[in-house]
Design an enzyme around this catalytic site. Structure first.
Site, PDB file in Angstrom:
ATOM      1  N   GLU A 163      39.895 -16.612  12.424  1.00  0.00           N
ATOM      2  CA  GLU A 163      39.015 -16.149  13.489  1.00  0.00           C
ATOM      3  C   GLU A 163      37.922 -17.138  13.899  1.00  0.00           C
ATOM      4  OE1 GLU A 163      37.485 -12.283  12.455  1.00  0.00           O
ATOM      5  OE2 GLU A 163      39.469 -11.363  12.554  1.00  0.00           O
ATOM      6  N   GLU A 356      45.745  -9.521   9.748  1.00  0.00           N
ATOM      7  CA  GLU A 356      44.786  -8.513   9.280  1.00  0.00           C
ATOM      8  C   GLU A 356      44.931  -7.270  10.140  1.00  0.00           C
ATOM      9  OE1 GLU A 356      40.628  -9.690   9.025  1.00  0.00           O
ATOM     10  OE2 GLU A 356      41.173 -11.634   8.171  1.00  0.00           O
TER      11      GLU A 356
END
Ligand code: BGC
Length: 446
Positions: A163, A356
């Site tokens: 991220e 995720e």
């Protein structure tokens, strides 16, 4: 999933969120070690100094992973644990920890997926300008080299960055994450350029040192847009929004990062938005950054609904009153999984991993000693069925990593939020598998 027999079921964690042992065995400081000490930064002043004490309980935790039955485990390496000052001397004890972890996983036939960077940046490097320093891509390559040389004989799957949206946006714009230094957009763009170069060079290094490796990166699916009514018009609108950026959320968007990491260029709207603040990328740099990856990760928790108002205007993020929320207050929007995966695949045609997905809930130990989390099971079941819908529609999805294996240090929220399928009693460090653990065990089996 029906289409791929060898679909990979896994679960994920990250170093600072679970390891603890922040100042042990020669580990250097990360920006998070420093940030958590600043007053008012973290909920009730919590820190990751002990976290889940995974550093000392690694074998117990891997045995639990084996009981869960996962085929893969995604974890991150703490850069300052293995290179205390970020560059230069290597800490053998830190390397030993990860080496033992890898061996332990392999003992149970669990495939390690290593994330190189899940935000615990060496503090020493931050003091030298961090990702703004033109040397920063080379620092990352040297770190990659240490990882690849030490684990490359046993670890074949790598994720360069987790991220990049979040650590840049929250770390240098919103300042709710480490290091919490506010920079103007122009500086953040230069940082993005260096991060992208670091990614590209790291991929080259990995391929050189571990020729049979597979590499990807794991962006969050910023604002995963999904049409409330699945009409062609709204579906097209959601796709359009997914692939575009806006002045107020460019750094958080998937489109900005996917264009940069997967195509090696700044998004076409950037010139209009940033003018002369936009850094240059030579053709050679573009090729380096945008070189082919084996897969792309997608971290997906929630999405933004796209609907039509009574007067026919596009409305974003509107949900019916009382719509379901997670413990953290995030809206539960499973259809975002289907649309984000579909839109990504239609745009980039790259195999995907859900790197995720999961939810925080207000979990408690019940009188019967168990931790019952039907809300999480429902959330996971809904998201998996939307993922299946995307696969049946043709998207190539290789695996799914549930976030998270253990309850852990949820960044600025400290230990207030629980994302695990294993409950951690932070007083005693006792692990209690939640109902969702057994539910996921069954999913994997079947
Ligand atoms: C991050 C994790 C985090 C999770 C839940 C992701 O943004 O990669 O570190 O715990 O979301 O907030």
């Amino acid at each position: 999933m029906d289409r791929k027999k060898d679909f990979i079921w896994g679960t994920a964690t990250s170093s600072y969120q679970i390891e603890g042992a922040a100042f042990e065995d020669g580990k250097g400081l990360s920006v998070w070690d420093v940030f958590v000490k600043e007053k008012g930064r973290i909920f009730e002043g919590h820190t990751g100094e002990v976290a889940c004490d995974h550093y000392h309980r690694m074998k117990e935790d891997v045995a639990l992973l084996a009981e869960l039955g996962v085929g893969a485990y995604r974890f991150s390496v703490s850069w300052p644990r293995i290179i205390p000052y970020g560059n230069g001397n290597v800490n053998e004890k830190g390397l030993r920890f990860y080496s033992d972890l890898v061996d332990e996983l392999l003992k149970y036939h669990i495939t390690p997926y290593v994330t190189l960077f899940h935000w615990d940046y060496p503090n020493e490097l931050e003091m030298q300008g961090g990702w703004l320093n033109p040397e920063s891509p080379e620092w990352f390559v040297s770190y990659t080299e240490v990882v690849a040389k030490t684990f490359g004989n046993r670890v074949k799957n790598y994720i360069t960055f987790n991220e990049p949206q979040i650590f840049t946006w929250l770390g240098y714009d919103k300042c709710t994450h480490a290091p919490g230094i506010k920079y103007p957009a122009g500086r953040i763009l230069s940082m993005c350029r260096n991060i992208a170069l670091a990614h590209g060079k790291s991929v080259v290094k990995l391929r050189e040192l571990v020729p049979d490796c597979r590499v990807g990166y794991a962006p969050t699916c910023g604002n995963a847009y999904w049409p409330v009514e699945e009409t062609d018009f709204l579906a097209a609108k959601a796709g359009e929004l997914q692939n575009s950026i806006r002045a107020d959320d460019w750094l958080f968007s998937s489109a900005f990062w996917n264009e940069l990491f997967l195509k090696g260029r700044f998004h076409e709207q950037c010139r209009g938005l940033f003018g002369s603040d936009l850094p240059q990328l030579t053709e050679q740099e573009q090729r380096l950054i945008g070189q082919p990856l084996d897969f792309c990760g997608m971290n997906l928790y929630q999405g933004t609904s796209v609907s039509l108002s009574e007067t026919g205007e596009i409305v974003l993020g509107k949900l019916p009153a009382g719509h379901g929320k997670t413990g953290m207050g995030w809206p539960i929007t499973p259809k975002a999984m289907y649309w984000a995966v579909k839109n990504f695949y239609n745009t980039y045609h790259l195999p995907l991993f859900i790197t995720e997905n999961g939810m925080s809930a207000l979990d408690v130990i019940s009188l019967d000693g168990g931790v019952h989390d039907p809300g999480r099971i429902d959330y996971l079941a809904r998201h998996l069925s939307e993922l299946k819908r995307a696969v049946l529609d043709g998207a190539e999805v290789e695996g799914y990593f549930l976030w998270s294996f253990l309850d852990n240090f949820e960044w600025e929220k400290g230990y207030d939020d629980r994302f695990g399928i294993v409950y951690v009693d932070y007083e005693t460090q006792r692990r209690i598998p939640k109902d969702s653990f057994y539910w996921y065990q069954n999913i994997i089996k079947s």
